[in-house]
Design a protein around this motif. Structure first.
Motif, PDB file in Angstrom:
ATOM      1  N   GLY A   1       0.802  -1.220   0.000  1.00 57.04           N
ATOM      2  CA  GLY A   1       0.000   0.000   0.000  1.00 57.04           C
ATOM      3  C   GLY A   1       0.829   1.260   0.000  1.00 57.04           C
ATOM      4  O   GLY A   1       0.310   2.355  -0.209  1.00 57.04           O
ATOM      5  N   GLU A   2       2.131   1.173   0.245  1.00 57.63           N
ATOM      6  CA  GLU A   2       3.010   2.344   0.253  1.00 57.63           C
ATOM      7  C   GLU A   2       3.487   2.613  -1.163  1.00 57.63           C
ATOM      8  O   GLU A   2       3.777   1.700  -1.924  1.00 57.63           O
ATOM      9  CB  GLU A   2       4.211   2.065   1.167  1.00 57.63           C
ATOM     10  CG  GLU A   2       5.097   3.267   1.377  1.00 57.63           C
ATOM     11  CD  GLU A   2       6.260   2.945   2.310  1.00 57.63           C
ATOM     12  OE1 GLU A   2       7.195   3.737   2.358  1.00 57.63           O
ATOM     13  OE2 GLU A   2       6.232   1.895   2.966  1.00 57.63           O
ATOM     14  N   THR A   3       3.577   3.857  -1.522  1.00 58.94           N
ATOM     15  CA  THR A   3       4.026   4.233  -2.860  1.00 58.94           C
ATOM     16  C   THR A   3       5.552   4.222  -2.891  1.00 58.94           C
ATOM     17  O   THR A   3       6.192   4.925  -2.103  1.00 58.94           O
ATOM     18  CB  THR A   3       3.511   5.638  -3.236  1.00 58.94           C
ATOM     19  OG1 THR A   3       2.102   5.658  -3.099  1.00 58.94           O
ATOM     20  CG2 THR A   3       3.899   5.990  -4.654  1.00 58.94           C
ATOM     21  N   PRO A   4       6.139   3.444  -3.801  1.00 51.84           N
ATOM     22  CA  PRO A   4       7.604   3.402  -3.866  1.00 51.84           C
ATOM     23  C   PRO A   4       8.161   4.677  -4.499  1.00 51.84           C
ATOM     24  O   PRO A   4       7.495   5.329  -5.291  1.00 51.84           O
ATOM     25  CB  PRO A   4       7.887   2.190  -4.744  1.00 51.84           C
ATOM     26  CG  PRO A   4       6.670   2.029  -5.583  1.00 51.84           C
ATOM     27  CD  PRO A   4       5.522   2.525  -4.741  1.00 51.84           C
ATOM     28  N   VAL A   5       9.383   5.026  -4.148  1.00 51.35           N
ATOM     29  CA  VAL A   5      10.063   6.167  -4.740  1.00 51.35           C
ATOM     30  C   VAL A   5      10.668   5.711  -6.053  1.00 51.35           C
ATOM     31  O   VAL A   5      11.415   4.731  -6.104  1.00 51.35           O
ATOM     32  CB  VAL A   5      11.165   6.700  -3.795  1.00 51.35           C
ATOM     33  CG1 VAL A   5      11.918   7.845  -4.439  1.00 51.35           C
ATOM     34  CG2 VAL A   5      10.565   7.116  -2.476  1.00 51.35           C
ATOM     35  N   VAL A   6      10.318   6.419  -7.127  1.00 47.67           N
ATOM     36  CA  VAL A   6      10.795   6.049  -8.457  1.00 47.67           C
ATOM     37  C   VAL A   6      11.712   7.146  -8.960  1.00 47.67           C
ATOM     38  O   VAL A   6      11.359   8.326  -8.942  1.00 47.67           O
ATOM     39  CB  VAL A   6       9.614   5.857  -9.439  1.00 47.67           C
ATOM     40  CG1 VAL A   6      10.121   5.523 -10.828  1.00 47.67           C
ATOM     41  CG2 VAL A   6       8.681   4.776  -8.934  1.00 47.67           C
TER      42      VAL A   6
END
Length: 107
Positions: A89-94
């Motif tokens: 559910g956490e947005t990864p850093v891209v």
């Protein structure tokens, strides 16, 4: 991994590399003196799976007697270099990358 051929052979009364080399040749595994020396000394450069089958058949042993695992010699992961695991559910850093392979300008 620790290569344990010499001890496995000694447990079966084979004390010389030349004797094992002769037994292997009887089973169709003809190898050079140099490769036999590497196998016997405990530091083979490489061993084919087919060769392991023949060695196990000649010695009447399993692969576990020839290859001994040494997990304590594997280094622990580095603290600072570990990749961060993203939670569900956490947005990864891209980090964007250019398509032409060049680096992006400094921020």
């Amino acid at each position: 991994m620790k290569w344990n051929l010499r001890l496995a052979a000694a447990n079966r009364g084979i004390w010389k590399a030349s004797e094992l080399q002769r037994l292997l040749a009887e089973r169709g595994m003809v190898i050079s003196a140099g490769k036999m020396s590497g196998l016997w000394s405990g530091h083979p450069a490489s061993v084919k799976l087919e060769d392991l089958d023949v060695i196990c058949a000649v010695l009447g042993c399993g692969i576990a007697e020839l290859l001994i695992s040494e997990p304590e010699l594997v280094p622990a992961p580095a603290e600072s270099g570990q990749a961060r695991v993203t939670a569900v559910g956490e947005t990864p850093v891209v980090t964007p990358k250019r398509r032409d392979g060049r680096s992006l300008p400094p921020a």
